[in-house]
Motif scaffolding. Sequence first.
Motif, PDB file in Angstrom:
ATOM      1  N   THR A  90      -6.283  -1.801  -4.474  1.00 29.06           N
ATOM      2  CA  THR A  90      -4.592  -1.451  -4.906  1.00 29.06           C
ATOM      3  C   THR A  90      -4.217  -3.061  -5.810  1.00 29.06           C
ATOM      4  N   GLU A  91      -4.629  -2.590  -7.272  1.00 26.94           N
ATOM      5  CA  GLU A  91      -3.753  -3.952  -8.180  1.00 26.94           C
ATOM      6  C   GLU A  91      -4.517  -5.488  -8.323  1.00 26.94           C
ATOM      7  N   GLY A 111       0.985  -1.020  -0.306  1.00 27.09           N
ATOM      8  CA  GLY A 111       0.003  -0.134   0.139  1.00 27.09           C
ATOM      9  C   GLY A 111       1.359   1.042  -0.054  1.00 27.09           C
TER      10      GLY A 111
END
Length: 368
Positions: free
Chosen positions: A295-296, A132
Amino acid sequence: MRVLIACGGTSGHINPAIAIAEELRRRDSNNKILFVGTENKLEADLVPRAGFDIKFIEISGLCRAKNFKGLVSNAKTAAKYVKARLVVKKIIEDFSPDIVIGTGGYVSAPVISEAVKMKCKTAIHEQNVFAGITTKMLSKKVDFVFLSFPLARPLPCDSDKCITVGNPVNPAFVGKIREEARNKLSLPLDAKIAVSYGGSLGAARVNEAFYEMALLSDRDGRFIHIHGAGRDYESLTERLKGKVSDRIRVFKYIYDMPDVMAAADVIIARSGAMTLTEISAVGRASILIPSPNVTENHQYFNAKAYSDKNAAILIEEKDLSGERLYSELKALMDNPYKIQSMEMAARSLARLSSLSDICDKIEETVGS
């Protein structure tokens, strides 16, 4: 030893911190532990419940929207960050920690940054395979970084300061016996029980699917469902009022999660790193619904790792419906051999030495 721990936002950041604190306290009752968090988030409830003191700072996360509203929000966050650093400085001066640890959430940024400036020993823990923003920002500054998995993308720091240890899990999840957990919770020993939740804050799509599933399940009358609704609790219970029996049990937050998960035949959940760590520690079959808003898209890859090992069934949110969810659940409940196989696969994915490895490193660092 005096340990300052920063964590906040969701249970995925808070529960690892509490697990570390409890293990350090178990090892030496003279260890002094203080938490730093935010007053309006989950840590304000969970940390005192675990028996630890907590100090509060005012801080918020960065807004990713590239518009005027986002700019205004980030300007306010920057102002809060500067003020929070001053509050943290006073906390560190008063508490005089031997080490400062951050387990994620935006509260970790000002705490660890100020601790580095004040020459404290520091460490952070990253729960996911994609680091993160807070971890990326702090990795160059801290003494070492605990990783749960080898990262998909390296951090901008020396690799020798990164230590792969897994996710620390509360020992209460390990070795739980289903029958003992059901007796403790006054649940029928012969019932088929599903436990579902969308993370510590809840998840609107999971709650909506649960609502549809609950109506189908209660009509069928074969299973007991225990569900953690998070912030949708009031609206969900209002919608279900008068439509379902007491076989459908909805809570805002499930506090006794180790026993509730152990009592389950099947767990339905998102696939955050800590959720999967707890599922594997307790050894239960699961249906995983990765959040696409992370995220991702890392929750998808988390869930796929479990489904590829036949430890879980993966349903992407775009394919989620109450009917699909209930169909998958019913098929599992009707196949006890499949559940048993999935439980064995889940247990094989557990890394139970994580908490011990982390605390060993903390003690070694403080003693060096």
